[in-house]
Motif scaffolding. Structure first.
Motif, PDB file in Angstrom:
ATOM      1  N   LEU A 123      37.739  25.512  47.261  1.00 51.18           N
ATOM      2  CA  LEU A 123      38.123  26.888  46.908  1.00 51.18           C
ATOM      3  C   LEU A 123      36.854  27.719  46.816  1.00 51.18           C
ATOM      4  O   LEU A 123      36.330  27.984  45.727  1.00 51.18           O
ATOM      5  CB  LEU A 123      38.890  26.899  45.582  1.00 51.18           C
ATOM      6  CG  LEU A 123      40.206  26.113  45.567  1.00 51.18           C
ATOM      7  CD1 LEU A 123      40.726  25.954  44.150  1.00 51.18           C
ATOM      8  CD2 LEU A 123      41.243  26.802  46.450  1.00 51.18           C
ATOM      9  N   PRO A 124      36.334  28.178  47.947  1.00 57.76           N
ATOM     10  CA  PRO A 124      35.015  28.829  47.968  1.00 57.76           C
ATOM     11  C   PRO A 124      34.939  30.127  47.190  1.00 57.76           C
ATOM     12  O   PRO A 124      33.857  30.510  46.735  1.00 57.76           O
ATOM     13  CB  PRO A 124      34.782  29.062  49.465  1.00 57.76           C
ATOM     14  CG  PRO A 124      36.140  29.052  50.094  1.00 57.76           C
ATOM     15  CD  PRO A 124      36.941  28.077  49.296  1.00 57.76           C
ATOM     16  N   ASP A 125      36.063  30.842  47.035  1.00 58.47           N
ATOM     17  CA  ASP A 125      36.027  32.128  46.324  1.00 58.47           C
ATOM     18  C   ASP A 125      36.151  31.972  44.819  1.00 58.47           C
ATOM     19  O   ASP A 125      35.827  32.892  44.070  1.00 58.47           O
ATOM     20  CB  ASP A 125      37.155  33.043  46.829  1.00 58.47           C
ATOM     21  CG  ASP A 125      36.969  33.441  48.281  1.00 58.47           C
ATOM     22  OD1 ASP A 125      35.951  34.094  48.579  1.00 58.47           O
ATOM     23  OD2 ASP A 125      37.819  33.081  49.119  1.00 58.47           O
ATOM     24  N   LEU A 126      36.631  30.807  44.365  1.00 57.16           N
ATOM     25  CA  LEU A 126      36.875  30.615  42.938  1.00 57.16           C
ATOM     26  C   LEU A 126      35.566  30.339  42.214  1.00 57.16           C
ATOM     27  O   LEU A 126      34.946  29.292  42.386  1.00 57.16           O
ATOM     28  CB  LEU A 126      37.856  29.461  42.726  1.00 57.16           C
ATOM     29  CG  LEU A 126      38.362  29.270  41.288  1.00 57.16           C
ATOM     30  CD1 LEU A 126      39.137  30.496  40.814  1.00 57.16           C
ATOM     31  CD2 LEU A 126      39.236  28.024  41.197  1.00 57.16           C
ATOM     32  N   LYS A 127      35.140  31.298  41.410  1.00 61.13           N
ATOM     33  CA  LYS A 127      33.852  31.208  40.728  1.00 61.13           C
ATOM     34  C   LYS A 127      33.963  30.655  39.313  1.00 61.13           C
ATOM     35  O   LYS A 127      32.989  30.132  38.773  1.00 61.13           O
ATOM     36  CB  LYS A 127      33.190  32.594  40.676  1.00 61.13           C
ATOM     37  CG  LYS A 127      32.925  33.197  42.059  1.00 61.13           C
ATOM     38  CD  LYS A 127      32.115  32.255  42.953  1.00 61.13           C
ATOM     39  CE  LYS A 127      31.867  32.848  44.329  1.00 61.13           C
ATOM     40  NZ  LYS A 127      31.203  31.872  45.244  1.00 61.13           N
ATOM     41  N   GLN A 128      35.125  30.772  38.699  1.00 58.00           N
ATOM     42  CA  GLN A 128      35.228  30.330  37.312  1.00 58.00           C
ATOM     43  C   GLN A 128      36.655  29.924  36.976  1.00 58.00           C
ATOM     44  O   GLN A 128      37.607  30.607  37.361  1.00 58.00           O
ATOM     45  CB  GLN A 128      34.774  31.450  36.366  1.00 58.00           C
ATOM     46  CG  GLN A 128      34.714  31.026  34.912  1.00 58.00           C
ATOM     47  CD  GLN A 128      34.140  32.116  34.028  1.00 58.00           C
ATOM     48  OE1 GLN A 128      34.688  32.419  32.983  1.00 58.00           O
ATOM     49  NE2 GLN A 128      33.031  32.717  34.430  1.00 58.00           N
ATOM     50  N   THR A 129      36.792  28.798  36.287  1.00 58.25           N
ATOM     51  CA  THR A 129      38.073  28.370  35.740  1.00 58.25           C
ATOM     52  C   THR A 129      37.965  28.393  34.220  1.00 58.25           C
ATOM     53  O   THR A 129      37.043  27.795  33.657  1.00 58.25           O
ATOM     54  CB  THR A 129      38.451  26.957  36.220  1.00 58.25           C
ATOM     55  OG1 THR A 129      38.610  26.974  37.637  1.00 58.25           O
ATOM     56  CG2 THR A 129      39.763  26.502  35.576  1.00 58.25           C
ATOM     57  N   VAL A 130      38.882  29.095  33.590  1.00 55.30           N
ATOM     58  CA  VAL A 130      38.847  29.273  32.134  1.00 55.30           C
ATOM     59  C   VAL A 130      40.067  28.590  31.528  1.00 55.30           C
ATOM     60  O   VAL A 130      41.203  28.866  31.931  1.00 55.30           O
ATOM     61  CB  VAL A 130      38.847  30.771  31.758  1.00 55.30           C
ATOM     62  CG1 VAL A 130      38.849  30.939  30.243  1.00 55.30           C
ATOM     63  CG2 VAL A 130      37.667  31.482  32.406  1.00 55.30           C
ATOM     64  N   ILE A 131      39.828  27.693  30.571  1.00 54.18           N
ATOM     65  CA  ILE A 131      40.917  27.041  29.838  1.00 54.18           C
ATOM     66  C   ILE A 131      41.293  27.933  28.653  1.00 54.18           C
ATOM     67  O   ILE A 131      40.460  28.225  27.802  1.00 54.18           O
ATOM     68  CB  ILE A 131      40.501  25.646  29.341  1.00 54.18           C
ATOM     69  CG1 ILE A 131      40.051  24.778  30.520  1.00 54.18           C
ATOM     70  CG2 ILE A 131      41.654  24.987  28.590  1.00 54.18           C
ATOM     71  CD1 ILE A 131      41.106  24.540  31.572  1.00 54.18           C
TER      72      ILE A 131
END
Length: 504
Positions: A123-131
């Motif tokens: 997922l090249p555009d996904l810069k951050q995953t927040v829980i």
């Protein structure tokens, strides 16, 4: 300004101390909700979300869901909703196609770790995953809220900007991303919430999932527009819902017909005081007249409405009114929203006579902006004159009320006669032992196609259903076969996934 964040700021200015959002121990007045949204928006901005960027939420209904959605939209971000039933591959496909920069999700919902299911996908555009939440702990959200960032107090968005991309349910093929602007969302749900009589005094239990227009737009957004209190519900359980209606004095609760049927069937229903409930909306091609009557009489809901809409129409096309009788509410979906238009047309796009079936076309401020990165599909769905081809087959009566008979592609031609599965389903649901039903077409050497019924009815057999059907419908409509199930496969929006039945 007709934008979703401006609707929040308006309520904070007009009724700062009124309850806005209640989710278990989390409670916010409108001023508190505005403040926390501004602070989260500041964190998101500091960490790189810009106007026009897409951000996704993959989580069940919660207070955090509403806050994050509003914060991202405050910055001009475009909300992408992910179905909580998606597998990792399905979510990854949408995240990639929508070029989402941020993903907000949770751990521990029904044993799911959504973040982990994405680990194998690029997922090249996904810069951050927040829980946002881990099990029952809200600490991850509180930690995110405490990160550096200057609170945002003025929305960076106008009414023509995109507010969201909601992907179609994909019951027959790959989901397509329907795009809606802020202005049309506000206009549609101002009309909807006014039509059902919502006010700032209402308390709305949002049973429908936020990833769907019914939960997001006809749910918490409608509350925001009217200044009502939002009560998110993550998991539906009839006993707990009855208890919450009683304890929180819930006044509004839309839902699919099955929601209200389970409340009616709950053995201890009369142990709860649900007299506060005054508004319910529902919608489907098949609503038994008796269900509407029981909602009014047995559940004592003052105003019951049926409605019709689709993702591509910003969620709403038509709606019944409070003065409509039980038959009208059950058998029609009301009249088009004020300022919008409906045509019933034949295969060549010409209007059919009143009372005859044809494809429903819609025009007005509720028609989507188009499909994400799919101009050919957009051109196929929307005519140059702006008419949205819904793919639904319906009839309009002399009052302008719309009745949905089926999906155009679901029509079954039996020996030259057009059969609409939804019409047959509605008749079969009148059988006292039939609990649920879906009718499909199957190939037949002699007639080309015949109908086949998939039924939930433990006390019946195939011969009994066919004999009963012959007494209640034209012979060419009678199912030539019956398959029994403990339950029918439905997606999270409550629609039967007929393509799964066709595989069997």
């Amino acid at each position: 300004m007709l934008t979703i964040p401006h609707a929040l700021l308006k309520q904070a200015a007009q009724q700062a101390d009124a309850l806005a959002l209640q989710d278990g121990d989390m409670s916010f007045t409108y001023q508190e909700l505005s403040d926390v949204v501004g602070r989260i928006a500041g964190v998101m901005e500091a960490e790189g979300l810009k106007k026009g960027d897409s951000f996704a939420i993959w989580a069940p209904n919660s207070a955090q869901w509403v806050i994050v959605a509003l914060a991202g939209q405050m910055l001009g971000g475009v909300l992408v909703t992910l179905n909580t039933r998606y597998k990792g591959s399905e979510a990854a496909d949408i995240l990639k196609r929508a070029r989402c920069r941020f993903l907000f999700t949770i751990r521990g919902f029904l044993g799911q770790d959504y973040e982990a299911t994405l680990s194998e996908f690029d997922l090249p555009d996904l810069k951050q995953t927040v829980i946002m939440q881990d099990g029952l702990s809200t600490a991850p959200f509180e930690n995110y809220l405490s990160r550096a960032g200057e609170a945002v107090t003025e929305p960076r968005v106008n009414e023509d900007d995109l507010a969201d991309i909601i992907f179609t349910s994909g019951t027959t093929g790959a989901p397509k991303g329907a795009m809606s602007s802020h202005g049309q969302n506000i206009k549609v749900f101002e009309a909807f919430s006014s039509a059902i009589g919502m006010t700032e005094k209402d308390r709305y239990l949002v049973v429908n999932p936020f990833f769907h227009s019914f939960g997001y737009k006809a749910g918490w957004l409608a509350c925001l527009i009217k200044g009502a209190a939002i009560y998110p519900l993550a998991i539906y359980d009839p006993a707990k819902v009855l208890e919450q209606i009683q304890d929180d004095k819930i006044t509004v609760m839309p839902g699919a017909p099955t929601i209200f049927q389970t409340l009616l069937d709950y053995p201890q229903r009369n142990d709860f005081d649900i007299s506060s409930l005054r508004i319910a909306t529902t919608g489907a091609t098949t609503i038994p007249v008796d269900l509407i009557r029981k909602m009014r009489e047995d559940l004592a809901i003052d105003n019951v409405y049926s409605a019709y809409g689709l993702t591509e129409s910003t969620g709403v096309v038509s709606l019944c009114s409070a003065t409509d009788d039980v038959e009208t509410i059950a058998k029609t979906c009301g009249r088009p929203l004020d300022g919008t238009f409906v045509r019933i047309v034949d295969d060549e796009g010409f209007d059919v006579p009143t009372g005859e079936a044809g494809e429903i076309w819609v025009k007005g401020f509720n028609v989507m902006q188009g499909y994400l990165d799919d101009p050919s599909a957009t051109a196929e769905a929307i005519t140059p004159e702006g008419w949205l081809k819904t793919g639904d087959v319906g009839i309009s009566d002399d009052r302008g009320y719309v009745k949905i008979t089926d999906r155009k592609k679901d029509m079954v031609i039996v020996g030259g006669f057009n059969c609409y599965p939804a019409e047959i389903e509605k008749v079969l649901l009148q059988h006292p032992d039939v609990q649920d039903v879906a009718v499909i077409g199957v190939k037949d050497d002699r007639l080309g196609e015949v109908t086949h019924a998939h039924i939930v009815a433990p006390a019946l057999d195939e011969a009994a259903i066919i004999v009963w059907s012959r007494a209640h419908m034209a012979n060419y409509k009678v199912p030539r076969g019956v398959t029994f199930h403990d339950s029918l496969p439905r997606n999270a929006s409550g629609k039967v996934q007929k393509y799964l039945l066709k595989r069997n």
